[in-house]
Enzyme design. Structure first.
Site, mmCIF file in Angstrom:
data_model
loop_
_atom_site.group_PDB
_atom_site.id
_atom_site.type_symbol
_atom_site.label_atom_id
_atom_site.label_comp_id
_atom_site.label_asym_id
_atom_site.label_seq_id
_atom_site.Cartn_x
_atom_site.Cartn_y
_atom_site.Cartn_z
ATOM 1 N N TYR A 52 0.962 -1.322 0.002
ATOM 2 C CA TYR A 52 0.033 -0.144 0.031
ATOM 3 C C TYR A 52 0.835 1.152 -0.066
ATOM 4 O O TYR A 52 1.515 1.573 0.860
ATOM 5 C CB TYR A 52 -0.913 0.123 1.014
ATOM 6 C CG TYR A 52 -2.292 -1.042 0.893
ATOM 7 C CD1 TYR A 52 -2.172 -1.704 -0.204
ATOM 8 C CD2 TYR A 52 -2.651 -1.602 2.322
ATOM 9 C CE1 TYR A 52 -3.208 -2.833 -0.454
ATOM 10 C CE2 TYR A 52 -3.768 -2.430 2.226
ATOM 11 C CZ TYR A 52 -3.911 -3.110 0.899
ATOM 12 O OH TYR A 52 -4.957 -4.057 0.852
ATOM 13 N N GLN A 170 -9.591 -12.850 2.707
ATOM 14 C CA GLN A 170 -10.176 -11.244 2.413
ATOM 15 C C GLN A 170 -10.607 -11.270 1.055
ATOM 16 O O GLN A 170 -9.840 -11.476 0.131
ATOM 17 C CB GLN A 170 -9.128 -10.181 2.843
ATOM 18 C CG GLN A 170 -9.461 -8.759 2.738
ATOM 19 C CD GLN A 170 -8.699 -7.724 3.191
ATOM 20 O OE1 GLN A 170 -7.882 -7.164 2.482
ATOM 21 N NE2 GLN A 170 -8.264 -7.860 4.455
ATOM 22 N N SER A 216 -13.471 -3.293 -0.435
ATOM 23 C CA SER A 216 -14.123 -2.301 -1.474
ATOM 24 C C SER A 216 -15.569 -2.299 -1.036
ATOM 25 O O SER A 216 -16.432 -2.557 -1.885
ATOM 26 C CB SER A 216 -13.782 -2.425 -2.786
ATOM 27 O OG SER A 216 -12.535 -1.883 -2.874
ATOM 28 N N GLY A 225 -15.163 3.779 -9.143
ATOM 29 C CA GLY A 225 -15.157 4.396 -7.741
ATOM 30 C C GLY A 225 -16.456 4.123 -7.006
ATOM 31 O O GLY A 225 -17.015 3.018 -7.174
ATOM 32 N N GLY A 271 -12.393 1.613 4.019
ATOM 33 C CA GLY A 271 -11.391 2.326 3.548
ATOM 34 C C GLY A 271 -11.018 3.832 3.490
ATOM 35 O O GLY A 271 -10.198 4.316 2.858
#
Ligand SMILES: NC(=O)c1ccc[n+]([C@@H]2O[C@H](COP(=O)([O-])OP(=O)(O)OC[C@H]3O[C@@H](n4cnc5c(N)ncnc54)[C@H](OP(=O)(O)O)[C@@H]3O)[C@@H](O)[C@H]2O)c1
Length: 306
Positions: A52, A170, A216, A225, A271
């Site tokens: 990340y 995950q 997400s 998005g 997130g």
């Protein structure tokens, strides 16, 4: 906040976790505020990965821990390894161990609670992975192990060789991206919704008490998005708004409540980088959707029931 005991562990974790993928370019002060906002909401679980921000997300988080070392014992920290962006996936013992040590340095901590293998490696040698897990566990660097984006058989293969239980998978999951739910609902139908693309991962994880961590949770896709306030998802936004008004929360809380309502006892990873959005998301724990409301949201995302 709701809590539960992660199966196969002695960890009591918040039902909502904070994902740290997007904090890479934030200042230490901003990340400090985000971490305190999470802890104030009762969130004790933080999800990282070595990649990340090319390590920057762990580094800025680690700077906050350096400022406030007393926070470490209040946190359950999970990180991931095995993606070498644009080049390969790497489950070699050497890569796994090297990656964890680098994550620990960046995070300014002696151990992570959980390590996940980020994406399946086509060249996975499960014996080598088992050796890496043993070495990390024996050195006290990692307490528990899991995976991300893995099929049931990929997990079975790893589990055959390692004595450490695989405790987490995950996976991408939201009202809009619900492939693992669509295929079960449309079993044996001709339509594309029926395609089993994951080997029945949802039922497998439930059978094995492997916690699914949806990622997400308010994203439609990388390209589109978020689906929140997105005109391409008007019908879904209308239904989310109706429910948000009914429960006196925001649409984001409804989207997360949809995941919490599933009896698999999932742990959504949110997130957001905004303390205000995090507070709104946490309100999902106050919402218990009815069965019909859960299906209303599913259908509003333009998916059929057979
Ligand atoms: N295992 C994997 O392969 C994998 C892949 C991707 C991600 N992850 C993990 O999952 C976490 C979440 O992923 P993600 O960031 O893509 O998903 P997300 O939580 O669905 O999306 C975050 C995006 O939605 C916005 N958002 C979030 N909550 C909002 C709210 N209440 N109101 C308005 N906008 C909101 C955020 O902007 P703001 O910051 O402005 O709120 C951000 O741009 C990551 O941090 C990472 O830990 C794992």
């Amino acid at each position: 906040m709701l809590y539960y005991q992660l199966p196969h562990t002695d960890l009591t974790v918040s039902r909502i976790a904070l994902g740290c993928m997007r904090i890479a370019d934030k200042s230490v002060d901003d990340v400090e505020k985000l971490i305190y906002a999470a802890l104030d909401e009762g969130i004790n679980f933080f999800d990282h990965a070595d990649i990340y921000g090319a390590g920057k997300s762990e580094a800025v988080f680690g700077e906050v821990l350096q400022r406030h070392p007393e926070l470490r014992e209040k946190m359950i920290i999970q990180t991931k390894c095995a993606i070498v962006p644009g080049k390969r996936y790497d489950f070699s013992k050497e890569h796994i161990i090297k990656s964890v040590k680098a994550s620990l340095d960046r995070l300014h901590t002696d151990y992570v609670d959980i390590l996940l293998l980020h994406r399946p490696d086509a060249l996975c040698d499960p014996k080598e992975v088992a050796e890496a897990f043993d070495e990390l566990y024996d050195a006290g660097l990692v307490k528990y192990f899991g995976v991300s984006n893995h099929t049931p058989l990929q997990i079975e293969l790893l589990q055959k060789y390692t004595k450490h239980p695989i405790i987490i998978n995950q996976l991408q999951l939201s009202i809009v991206h619900s492939v693992m739910i669509d295929s079960g609902l449309n079993m044996n139908m001709k339509e594309a919704w029926a395609q089993d693309k994951d080997g029945g991962v949802l039922d497998y994880c439930r059978l094995k008490d492997i916690t699914i961590q949806p990622w997400s949770v308010v994203q439609a896709s990388w390209a589109e998005g978020t689906f929140l306030d997105n005109p391409d998802y008007q019908k879904l936004n209308d239904v989310m708004q109706e429910l948000a008004d009914e429960y006196h929360v925001t649409k984001s809380a409804i989207a997360i409540a949809w995941l919490l309502r599933h009896p698999a006892c999932m742990q959504p990873i949110v997130g957001t980088t905004s303390p205000a959005h995090l507070k709104e998301s946490s309100q999902a724990c106050d919402v218990q959707l009815t069965r019909q409301q859960w299906y209303d949201l599913y259908l509003a995302s333009e998916k059929p029931l057979p």
